[in-house]
Design a protein around this motif. Structure first.
Motif, PDB file in Angstrom:
ATOM      1  N   ARG A 157      29.472   9.816  41.485  1.00  0.00           N
ATOM      2  CA  ARG A 157      29.529   9.763  42.947  1.00  0.00           C
ATOM      3  C   ARG A 157      30.978   9.814  43.442  1.00  0.00           C
ATOM      4  NH1 ARG A 157      27.140   5.412  43.423  1.00  0.00           N
ATOM      5  NH2 ARG A 157      28.901   4.016  43.780  1.00  0.00           N
ATOM      6  N   GLU A 158      31.852   9.031  42.833  1.00  0.00           N
ATOM      7  CA  GLU A 158      33.224   8.979  43.314  1.00  0.00           C
ATOM      8  C   GLU A 158      33.996  10.251  43.004  1.00  0.00           C
ATOM      9  OE1 GLU A 158      35.367   5.479  42.342  1.00  0.00           O
ATOM     10  OE2 GLU A 158      33.798   4.111  43.038  1.00  0.00           O
ATOM     11  N   GLU A 193      26.795   6.647  37.069  1.00  0.00           N
ATOM     12  CA  GLU A 193      26.400   7.038  38.424  1.00  0.00           C
ATOM     13  C   GLU A 193      27.557   6.830  39.395  1.00  0.00           C
ATOM     14  OE1 GLU A 193      24.698   8.753  41.238  1.00  0.00           O
ATOM     15  OE2 GLU A 193      23.401   8.483  39.480  1.00  0.00           O
ATOM     16  N   THR A 194      28.286   5.741  39.258  1.00  0.00           N
ATOM     17  CA  THR A 194      29.445   5.478  40.115  1.00  0.00           C
ATOM     18  C   THR A 194      30.528   6.534  39.899  1.00  0.00           C
ATOM     19  OG1 THR A 194      28.997   3.096  40.013  1.00  0.00           O
ATOM     20  CG2 THR A 194      31.195   3.769  40.744  1.00  0.00           C
TER      21      THR A 194
END
Length: 754
Positions: A706-707, A702-703
């Protein structure tokens, strides 16, 4: 054409409204559909009058002093039967804190508690002075309606000293377990290597025996034992007989005999002759004139053996049948003797690796026991051990919890069944106490065999209940409340052929539509369409199939068919939301969409199952995750660099390689001009590689998404919705994998690949 093979459905394709057809065209098309549908039903009505489930529910609610095994088919009310049993116990005088109800998930436990509360509230309205109902409602929030892991940990917390644990016990989740394993493994293996004794020698011996990466093998083995350490407790491993010195000593005469036979061959190109040469050369270079004083020295020699067999050869080159048979037997004697000794040497190494893995696991398990930070497997294993050896605690728990009920029993594993038996069988008895056990499940729906669930285990409990000598019952619920008669008949027709005990499956118990949910016969019919085609080209068949599906889809979109309204059961004209089409393969899906495009039918196409993994969105994401998890995987790293997340071109990769850059995020990065695009991407991959051991896999993914603005990139597509759902699916699947025990990114990637 086989009726089942001719059913063609397309996964997740929802058709939106389209322009209306002219009345003549609608009549022509719908007439065709109706002719096919009405004239060609897959299954004629198979309904026969069977005993109503009301009798079964009566047994469940009234036979409270009997153990009962309920086999409930799909949609027949497993949870309802569980609720009715518990409510009957409560109104019959059993206190709510004397009941254990075990569910498979926390959501199921919450739903069970809510439904019991609602049922009790109904009863309180009709009987407001009933003290039993009032007491049950007052205690329902603290009742033991919980998952098996919650139950196990709560029982251990009540008896920590008896189980050899500290007073403060906490559940260790899968991620924490994996982190602890990695840290302790690094520390332990370094200590062993620095010790310079048997550990290093064992690894060296394994490498001589051509074992691939023995250190990784040892780590993987230790991890497997750590997952199920209780299964090996007390196991007695038989040490293999080391016969290396003895075998090498007797090879001389055998080789001499082999040479005599070899010299009788008339053709040096004979395949059997070449094998003689191979064996003799090995003996001459590796064994002859060598003196072995220890079995380890003999094992070193045997490790040079590459193996062969005594097959091949032409009769004419060996003087006929007798000559070739004698030569073959001579060579076979040598080969068999060396192979046997070589296998024993490998077994010795394997046994030592198992010993080291077990030694490490014992140390880490002891540490978890001392600290009180325990995994679910630790907890249930130690709880079972305590109940087996401590009759006082076992009796105390049984006196406290007089009734045990288990939902989804088909998915219980052997340890869970052992615990259930210990909770319901008194220490001085061999049979389950009357009325103490109620289980409900459907062996046909067992889907957790990969987690250790065994249908045979649950079936054994069924036999134990039925044969308990005090009237235990096996009852079935057959009346489905979720579907229509035609669909149920079709399902029965199909699964009666597929599910039979002799094939390793549970026997199919035919379903029947519940009478109180009966719908008109015209609702929910099952049809097949299409005709046999005398063609061998599968694309032609798919094209004809897709055209028929598109015709039906347009008829549905224009309201030309009649459907049942879910809200009131009445007929109405069809609308686009009534259609969902499923397909097994993406090749079929693409054929369907082309036909939908021809008819100008807007649609949303969803790809599910294994087909999702072949989409570009998934391939790009998986390549990035592979590059993060395993920097040595150069193809994965190249795929990540060329993905939409980094956008490196072939020219960028060329400049990187020309500057001396390696395709690994943990290698040194060149500073040459033209390499900056790949260098920036590599730094990001390295940063996530360093984060992976400190983040749970779904959080890491998820990180990353997102990034790297993955979701924003989806809006560059004409329809971003499918891509967005696939990214969400990747995160959700990873979360599911971790819930099922995959604690590392590598384990999650392995499950994706399978």
């Amino acid at each position: 054409m086989d009726e089942l093979q001719d059913l063609r459905v397309l996964r997740g394709l929802h058709v939106r409204p389209a322009g209306r057809m002219g009345s003549e065209e609608i009549d022509a098309r719908v007439g065709t559909i109706r002719d096919v549908g009405r004239g060609r039903r897959v299954v004629k009505s198979l309904s026969t009058q069977i005993r109503s489930d009301a009798d079964t529910l009566s047994v469940i609610k009234n036979n409270l002093d009997r153990n009962i095994y309920v086999e409930a088919g799909a949609g027949t009310g497993k949870t309802y039967s569980l609720v009715e049993r518990i409510v009957a116990l409560l109104t019959g005088g059993v206190k709510i804190d004397e009941i254990i109800a075990i569910t498979f998930t926390r959501a199921a436990a919450s739903e069970l508690r809510s439904r019991i509360r609602a049922r009790l509230e109904e009863l309180r309205i009709s009987d407001p002075e009933n003290d039993r109902i009032r007491a049950a409602l007052e205690g329902i929030d603290t009742a033991a309606f919980q998952t098996i892991d919650s139950l196990v940990h709560s029982l251990l917390r009540e008896h920590p000293l008896e189980s050899g644990l500290p007073p403060a016990i906490e559940a260790q989740d899968n991620f924490a377990k994996m982190q602890m394993f990695r840290e302790r493994w690094r520390q332990w293996s370094l200590e062993q290597l620095e010790d310079g004794t048997g550990f290093s020698n064992t690894l060296a011996m394994a490498m001589r025996q051509n074992m691939t990466n023995p250190f990784a093998t040892l780590s993987d083995l230790a991890q497997s034992i750590n997952e199920k350490h209780g299964e090996l407790r007390g196991a007695d491993f038989i040490q293999p007989d080391r016969s290396g010195i003895r075998t090498l000593a007797k090879l001389g005469p055998l080789i001499d005999d082999a040479i005599k036979h070899m010299q009788r061959c008339s053709d040096s190109e004979d395949s059997l002759y070449k094998k003689f040469v191979e064996v003799v050369d090995w003996y001459t270079s590796s064994v002859k004139d060598r003196v072995c004083e220890t079995e380890d020295e003999a094992d070193e020699i045997l490790a040079t053996w590459r193996g062969t067999n005594a097959s091949g050869g032409r009769l004419g080159n060996w003087g006929g049948n007798a000559g070739k048979a004698a030569a073959t037997e001579s060579l076979k004697t040598v080969v068999d003797a060396v192979n046997e000794a070589h296998a024993a040497a490998r077994e010795v190494v394997t046994a030592k690796i198992v010993d080291y893995a077990s030694e490490f696991v014992n140390s880490i398990v002891d540490e978890r026991r001392r600290s009180g930070s325990v995994t679910y497997y630790d907890a249930i294993t130690w709880l079972i051990d305590m109940l087996k050896r401590n009759d006082g605690v076992r009796t105390s728990i049984q006196n406290r919890y007089r009734r045990v009920l288990v939902d989804e029993f088909q998915d219980t594993d052997p340890n869970q069944v052992r615990l259930v038996r210990l909770l319901t069988i008194p220490p001085d008895q061999s049979e389950i106490s009357p009325g103490s056990l109620f289980v409900v499940g459907d062996p046909k729906q067992s889907i957790y065999r990969f987690r250790g669930a065994q249908v045979s285990v649950s079936q054994a409990v069924k036999g134990e209940i039925v044969n308990d000598g005090v009237g235990g019952r096996h009852v079935t619920l057959k009346e489905n409340r979720r579907s229509t008669n035609a669909i149920i008949n079709w399902v029965n027709h199909v699964f009666e052929e597929w599910m039979r005990s002799e094939t390793g499956q549970a026997d199919w118990i035919p379903l029947e539509m519940a009478q109180d949910t009966a719908q008109p016969e015209s609702f929910g019919e099952v049809f097949h369409f299409g005709e046999p085609m005398d063609v061998k080209n599968v694309d032609t068949v798919r094209q004809a199939d897709a055209q028929a599906v598109a015709m039906i889809a347009r008829a549905v979109c224009t309201g030309a068919l009649q459907v049942r309204d879910r809200r009131n059961g009445e007929k109405r004209c069809s609308s686009p939301g009534d259609l969902t089409i499923l397909t097994r393969a993406r090749t079929n899906w693409e054929t369907y969409t082309r036909e939908f495009d021809k008819l100008e039918l807007p649609y949303t196409a969803e790809i599910g199952g294994a087909e999702v993994l072949s989409t570009q969105e998934f391939r790009d994401l998986l390549n990035c995750l592979i590059a993060i998890d395993d920097p040595s995987d150069q193809p994965g790293t190249v795929g990540a660099l060329k993905s939409t997340y980094f956008g490196c071109s072939d020219v960028d990769l060329y400049h990187w390689a020309k500057a001396g850059g390696r395709f690994s995020c943990t290698s040194d990065f060149p500073n040459a001009a033209g390499a900056d695009v790949v260098r920036d991407a590599m730094r990001e991959l390295r940063r996530f590689n360093e984060l992976r051991d400190n983040m749970q896999p779904p959080v890491l993914i998820e990180t990353f998404l997102r990034e790297r603005q993955a979701r924003e990139l989806m809006f560059l597509e004409n329809d971003p919705a499918p891509g967005l759902r696939r990214l969400d699916l990747a995160v959700e699947l990873t979360r599911r994998f971790t819930d099922e025990g995959a604690a590392s990114l590598r384990e999650c990637l392995t499950r994706f690949s399978h």
